[in-house]
Each structure stands twice: as structure tokens, then as C-alpha cells.
Design an enzyme around this catalytic site. Structure first.
Site, PDB file in Angstrom:
ATOM      1  N   GLN A  63       3.303  39.549   5.042  1.00  0.00           N
ATOM      2  CA  GLN A  63       1.834  39.489   5.107  1.00  0.00           C
ATOM      3  C   GLN A  63       1.286  40.674   5.896  1.00  0.00           C
ATOM      4  O   GLN A  63       1.770  40.986   6.985  1.00  0.00           O
ATOM      5  CB  GLN A  63       1.344  38.183   5.741  1.00  0.00           C
ATOM      6  CG  GLN A  63      -0.178  38.048   5.496  1.00  0.00           C
ATOM      7  CD  GLN A  63      -0.859  36.926   6.247  1.00  0.00           C
ATOM      8  OE1 GLN A  63      -0.580  36.719   7.421  1.00  0.00           O
ATOM      9  NE2 GLN A  63      -1.764  36.219   5.590  1.00  0.00           N
ATOM     10  N   TYR A  70     -10.347  37.777   9.653  1.00  0.00           N
ATOM     11  CA  TYR A  70      -9.866  39.114  10.023  1.00  0.00           C
ATOM     12  C   TYR A  70     -10.617  40.207   9.241  1.00  0.00           C
ATOM     13  O   TYR A  70     -11.545  39.921   8.500  1.00  0.00           O
ATOM     14  CB  TYR A  70      -8.343  39.191   9.865  1.00  0.00           C
ATOM     15  CG  TYR A  70      -7.680  38.235  10.830  1.00  0.00           C
ATOM     16  CD1 TYR A  70      -7.820  38.420  12.199  1.00  0.00           C
ATOM     17  CD2 TYR A  70      -6.996  37.116  10.378  1.00  0.00           C
ATOM     18  CE1 TYR A  70      -7.281  37.525  13.104  1.00  0.00           C
ATOM     19  CE2 TYR A  70      -6.452  36.208  11.283  1.00  0.00           C
ATOM     20  CZ  TYR A  70      -6.592  36.418  12.640  1.00  0.00           C
ATOM     21  OH  TYR A  70      -6.073  35.534  13.540  1.00  0.00           O
ATOM     22  N   ARG A  75      -4.843  36.642   0.172  1.00  0.00           N
ATOM     23  CA  ARG A  75      -5.265  35.396   0.819  1.00  0.00           C
ATOM     24  C   ARG A  75      -6.753  35.436   1.134  1.00  0.00           C
ATOM     25  O   ARG A  75      -7.238  36.422   1.698  1.00  0.00           O
ATOM     26  CB  ARG A  75      -4.462  35.184   2.108  1.00  0.00           C
ATOM     27  CG  ARG A  75      -4.612  33.777   2.662  1.00  0.00           C
ATOM     28  CD  ARG A  75      -3.646  33.501   3.798  1.00  0.00           C
ATOM     29  NE  ARG A  75      -3.134  32.139   3.666  1.00  0.00           N
ATOM     30  CZ  ARG A  75      -2.960  31.291   4.669  1.00  0.00           C
ATOM     31  NH1 ARG A  75      -3.183  31.671   5.899  1.00  0.00           N
ATOM     32  NH2 ARG A  75      -2.517  30.072   4.462  1.00  0.00           N
ATOM     33  N   GLY A 103       2.600  24.555   6.179  1.00  0.00           N
ATOM     34  CA  GLY A 103       2.636  25.380   7.380  1.00  0.00           C
ATOM     35  C   GLY A 103       3.232  24.648   8.551  1.00  0.00           C
ATOM     36  O   GLY A 103       4.441  24.721   8.834  1.00  0.00           O
ATOM     37  N   ARG A 104       2.376  23.897   9.256  1.00  0.00           N
ATOM     38  CA  ARG A 104       2.850  23.224  10.466  1.00  0.00           C
ATOM     39  C   ARG A 104       4.012  22.284  10.174  1.00  0.00           C
ATOM     40  O   ARG A 104       4.888  22.095  11.001  1.00  0.00           O
ATOM     41  CB  ARG A 104       1.670  22.516  11.131  1.00  0.00           C
ATOM     42  CG  ARG A 104       0.754  23.528  11.803  1.00  0.00           C
ATOM     43  CD  ARG A 104      -0.588  22.963  12.173  1.00  0.00           C
ATOM     44  NE  ARG A 104      -1.455  22.873  11.009  1.00  0.00           N
ATOM     45  CZ  ARG A 104      -2.742  22.527  11.069  1.00  0.00           C
ATOM     46  NH1 ARG A 104      -3.295  22.233  12.224  1.00  0.00           N
ATOM     47  NH2 ARG A 104      -3.469  22.489   9.975  1.00  0.00           N
TER      48      ARG A 104
HETATM   49  C1  LIG Z   1       1.092  28.809  14.586  1.00  0.00           C
HETATM   50  C2  LIG Z   1       0.320  29.260  13.401  1.00  0.00           C
HETATM   51  C3  LIG Z   1       0.262  30.601  13.094  1.00  0.00           C
HETATM   52  C4  LIG Z   1      -0.436  31.050  11.972  1.00  0.00           C
HETATM   53  N1  LIG Z   1      -0.413  32.377  11.653  1.00  0.00           N
HETATM   54  C5  LIG Z   1      -0.984  32.805  10.496  1.00  0.00           C
HETATM   55  C6  LIG Z   1      -0.836  34.156  10.065  1.00  0.00           C
HETATM   56  O1  LIG Z   1      -0.144  34.982  10.681  1.00  0.00           O
HETATM   57  N2  LIG Z   1      -1.466  34.517   8.927  1.00  0.00           N
HETATM   58  C7  LIG Z   1      -2.211  33.637   8.196  1.00  0.00           C
HETATM   59  O2  LIG Z   1      -2.759  34.009   7.152  1.00  0.00           O
HETATM   60  N3  LIG Z   1      -2.320  32.333   8.559  1.00  0.00           N
HETATM   61  C8  LIG Z   1      -1.713  31.900   9.672  1.00  0.00           C
HETATM   62  N4  LIG Z   1      -1.771  30.570  10.009  1.00  0.00           N
HETATM   63  C9  LIG Z   1      -2.427  29.603   9.099  1.00  0.00           C
HETATM   64  C10 LIG Z   1      -1.374  28.936   8.185  1.00  0.00           C
HETATM   65  O3  LIG Z   1      -0.853  29.876   7.272  1.00  0.00           O
HETATM   66  C11 LIG Z   1      -1.961  27.741   7.411  1.00  0.00           C
HETATM   67  O4  LIG Z   1      -2.981  28.205   6.574  1.00  0.00           O
HETATM   68  C12 LIG Z   1      -2.510  26.667   8.326  1.00  0.00           C
HETATM   69  O5  LIG Z   1      -1.582  26.332   9.324  1.00  0.00           O
HETATM   70  C13 LIG Z   1      -2.872  25.393   7.532  1.00  0.00           C
HETATM   71  O6  LIG Z   1      -1.721  24.884   6.895  1.00  0.00           O
HETATM   72  P1  LIG Z   1      -0.915  23.593   7.481  1.00  0.00           P
HETATM   73  O7  LIG Z   1      -1.924  22.485   7.612  1.00  0.00           O
HETATM   74  O8  LIG Z   1       0.134  23.319   6.453  1.00  0.00           O
HETATM   75  O9  LIG Z   1      -0.358  23.986   8.805  1.00  0.00           O
HETATM   76  C14 LIG Z   1      -1.102  30.119  11.143  1.00  0.00           C
HETATM   77  C15 LIG Z   1      -1.051  28.754  11.466  1.00  0.00           C
HETATM   78  C16 LIG Z   1      -0.343  28.319  12.568  1.00  0.00           C
HETATM   79  C17 LIG Z   1      -0.251  26.845  12.847  1.00  0.00           C
END
Ligand SMILES: Cc1cc2nc3c(=O)[nH]c(=O)nc-3n(C[C@H](O)[C@H](O)[C@H](O)COP(=O)(O)O)c2cc1C
Length: 388
Positions: free
Chosen positions: A102, A174, A226, A318-319
Site C-alpha cells: 500500500q 490522507y 482505496r 482487519g482487526r
Molecule cells: C491498527 C490499524 C492500522 C491500520 N492501518 C491502515 C493503513 O495503513 N492503511 C489503510 O488504508 N487502512 C488502515 N487501517 C484500516 C483497516 O484497513 C480497515 O479498513 C479497518 O480496520 C476496518 O476494518 P476491520 O473492521 O476489519 O478492522 C488500519 C486499521 C487498524 C485497526
């Protein structure tokens, strides 16, 4: 093993086949070294999670030094990062997982401390509407073009390092989103004003990355994008703007569109009359020209299968993938009962999660939401991750 749709392979138009529809979305787990190099912790984190999912997207990596958004963020702004990025790609690609890098420029979503004394930059000299944010410097036209080139050069480095694709980070407030937003972009030149002008920066980056891929990639290489579909600020991005933008993106040569939301089934943040989930409105607009990745609060196999049933090609966890690095393998082995939906703090080390990530999760939980969302449940869900 249940005959889940999400375990079926998918072949992109460029000929690349991914082995299933489950994706690890980009997650900055803050393990990069101080200079942005891939650390051993990063490799360990990735090695635990690779091999099951079809696609694994790296944490965001900055394309210029002034594009750095966080401590512990990866960098891809110089060739010196290549050897360790190559190790990361190889680690992520075990057992057929496709590795996507990314690419980010944080724009105003950083500060002069993180940038070691340099003032942040953005479309306009307007601070983000959050406590303590610094006023950025508006980029000149020359600098805008340099950043477009930086995304292209980073794409070339991703190819050289052995990744299977790049994802342009046009979401989560961003720089690219700052250009698309009528709130943060109040320019009067060709990069601001009308929706056509505001989408120019993102589309130019796609074009530049595409040219590099056409020239340098010797095997099929993915170009993902994205987006965050909406903002709550007024003025701010509305779904009508986003539908115009995704229409252009779908014809721009990208291979997939990743729709970033805190809740995959979220409806409009601004229009209470709108009853359809935003992802389905985007799907209709895209009309199968490119596959979509849906994300936000998905945890169980049933959650993911529901995304498939709606005709969305990919679902990102993600999480849940922080908690359960072997999610796909457990489903494949018929061990769904053993999927972790909670972790204990004593398990963090084994899961390859470092203490800096915990601080970051606190920030996400107490802010508007990392994904640029106002979903009030987001902070509850983040808190729930680390219940002892
Ligand atoms: C710890 C953490 C770091 C993240 N870092 C990024 C990132 O570097 N780039 C990005 O586009 N989204 C980032 N996100 C967003 C996730 O890609 C995702 O969209 C978000 O966690 C929702 O999905 P989930 O409910 O499955 O966690 C991050 C989320 C978390 C929790």
C-alpha cells in the site's frame, strides 16, 4: 469443510489468479524501523498471517519522506529500502498468497514532529478539523507533479521487490482524499474546485502507476485503489461525488477498488433518507468493470459469506486478522470453532503485535475513527479486541 464461496479462486482481467476471496487489509502495526525500513518484527507479524488469505495488503508505506503519517510507518521512497521490502514480499507470498504494497502520502494528517521539523503539506493550507492538528503548507503545482511521480517510482520499487501489486491509498483522510475533498481542497487551479478537478490528483497517480506497470512488470501485477466514500464535514465528500469518481476509476485501468468503511454495511453518513448500504450503491455504479473489496467489522465466516452473497468479490478482515492470524486455515480445516474473536493481553507477543500498536488502537478508538468514519460502535469494537 463448508463449501464457502469465499474460498473460491478469482482471476483478474490481467490474468492473475488469487486463491480465495479473503483479504488482509492494510494495517499499520507500527513495526517499521525509525527510518521506515522493514523490521524483523514486521517480518514476524507478516509470516504469522501469510499463506491463508488470497491477498495480503501491507501497512501503508510512504512514497516521499514528507508523506510519513506515523512513527513506525514503512517507507518506499528510496531504493535503499528495496532489500528488506523484498524480504517482506517473499514472506507474505508464502503458500500462494498475493502480496500488495500500500502506497501512502499522509498530507496534512501528520505533524512536524513526525516529519522531523518539516511542515506538513496538503492541497490547501487548512488544518484537519481535529484537536491539535497543524496547518499544512499548500503544495505548488510542481510539487504536486513530483508527488505523482513519487507514487510511480514507488510502484516501480514494488515491482522490483517482488510484490504482486500496489494499492494507492486514496482513503482515510490522507493526501489523495484531501485533494478530492472540497473541505480540505480549496484550490482555484486545475487541481481544485469542480469534482473533475478534485479527482485529477488521484487519477493522475493511477495513470502514472499504470505506465510504470506496463513498462516494468514482467508478470501480471495488480493496481488497486482505496477510497473513503464520504466525509461528515460540510462541505465534504458526498456519495454523489464518490459515484462520479468511482465511475472514472472503473475505466482508469485499476484492477480492484477497495471501499474503506468501519462497517461494511454502513448507509450514508449524511443522508438519513438513503436506505441502501453504500457498498451496494458503489457496486451498481461500478457495474462489474472492476472487482470490489468490502471491509469493516467482518469477523465470522458468515459475515464474509454475506459479502459474497451480495455479489462483492472480496472481503477484508482487519482487526479480526490481528486477533486470528490463521482465520482462513481454520475455516479450511473445519476448525471454525477455534477461531479467536477475543485475545488476551498475554497473547500479544505470540500474535506478533507490539505495544506501539496498542497505543495506536487507543487513538483510533477515541478519534473520529481511523477509516474516516463516525461510526459510534467503532471504538467499542476496537476496545473489544483486547478485552482481557
Ligand atoms: C491498527 C490499524 C492500522 C491500520 N492501518 C491502515 C493503513 O495503513 N492503511 C489503510 O488504508 N487502512 C488502515 N487501517 C484500516 C483497516 O484497513 C480497515 O479498513 C479497518 O480496520 C476496518 O476494518 P476491520 O473492521 O476489519 O478492522 C488500519 C486499521 C487498524 C485497526
Amino acid at each position: 469443510m463448508t463449501d464457502y464461496q469465499f474460498l473460491k479462486p478469482y482471476t483478474f482481467k490481467n490474468g492473475m489468479t488469487v486463491k480465495n476471496r479473503v483479504v488482509i487489509p492494510p494495517m499499520t502495526e507500527r513495526s517499521g524501523l525509525e527510518d521506515g525500513s522493514v523490521s524483523r518484527d514486521e517480518l514476524y507479524y507478516a509470516s504469522l498471517r501469510a499463506g491463508g488469505v488470497g491477498m495480503f495488503i501491507t501497512p501503508a508505506a510512504n512514497v516521499t519522506a514528507t508523506g510519513k503519517g506515523f512513527e513506525g510507518e514503512l517507507a518506499v521512497n528510496d531504493d535503499r529500502y528495496l532489500p528488506r521490502l523484498a524480504k517482506l514480499a517473499a514472506t507474505m507470498k508464502q503458500n500462494g498468497t498475493k502480496a500488495i504494497l500500500q502506497l501512502i502520502h499522509a498530507g496534512r494528517m501528520t505533524n512536524s514532529q513526525i516529519l522531523r521539523g518539516t511542515q506538513p503539506v496538503s492541497a490547501s493550507a487548512i488544518a484537519a478539523p481535529r484537536d491539535g492538528m497543524e496547518t499544512p503548507r499548500a503544495l505548488s503545482e510542481t510539487e504536486i507533479k513530483e508527488i505523482v511521480v513519487a507514487f510511480a517510482m514507488a510502484t516501480r520499487r514494488a515491482i522490483l521487490a517482488g510484490f504482486d501489486g500496489v494499492e494507492i491509498h486514496g482513503a482515510n483522510t490522507y493526501l489523495i482524499q484531501q485533494f478530492f475533498s472540497p473541505n480540505s481542497n480549496q484550490r482555484t487551479d486545475q487541481w481544485g474546485g469542480s469534482v473533475t478537478n478534485r479527482m485529477r490528483f488521484g487519477l493522475e497517480i493511477v495513470n502514472a502507476a499504470k505506465m510504470v506497470i506496463d513498462q516494468y512488470a514482467q508478470t501480471p501485477f495488480l493496481l488497486g485503489y482505496r477510497i473513503s466514500p464520504e466525509e461528515v464535514e460540510n462541505p465534504g465528500i458526498r456519495i454523489a461525488d464518490t459515484l462520479q469518481f468511482v465511475d472514472r476509476l472503473a475505466d482508469s485501468g485499476i484492477d480492484y477498488l477497495h471501499v474503506s468503511m468501519g462497517n461494511a454495511w454502513r448507509k450514508s453518513l449524511n443522508d438519513p433518507q438513503e436506505t441502501r448500504p453504500t457498498i451496494l450503491r458503489i457496486k451498481d455504479q461500478v457495474h462489474d468493470r472492476v472487482p470490489l473489496i468490502s471491509v469493516g467489522g467482518l469477523q465470522s465466516p458468515a459475515d464474509v459469506e454475506k459479502v459474497m452473497a451480495a455479489g462483492i468479490t472480496f472481503a477484508a478482515l482487519g482487526r479480526e486478522y490481528l486477533r486470528e492470524p490463521k482465520w482462513v486455515q481454520k475455516v479450511e480445516a473445519g476448525l471454525e470453532d477455534t477461531i479467536r474473536y477475543r485475545v488476551n493481553r498475554t497473547e500479544l507477543e505470540d500474535l506478533g503485535l507490539n505495544p506501539a500498536l496498542l497505543d495506536f488502537l487507543d487513538v483510533i478508538g477515541t478519534d473520529l475513527g481511523y477509516a474516516g468514519e463516525t461510526d459510534a460502535t467503532a471504538s467499542d469494537r476496537v476496545d473489544a479486541i483486547f478485552k482481557d
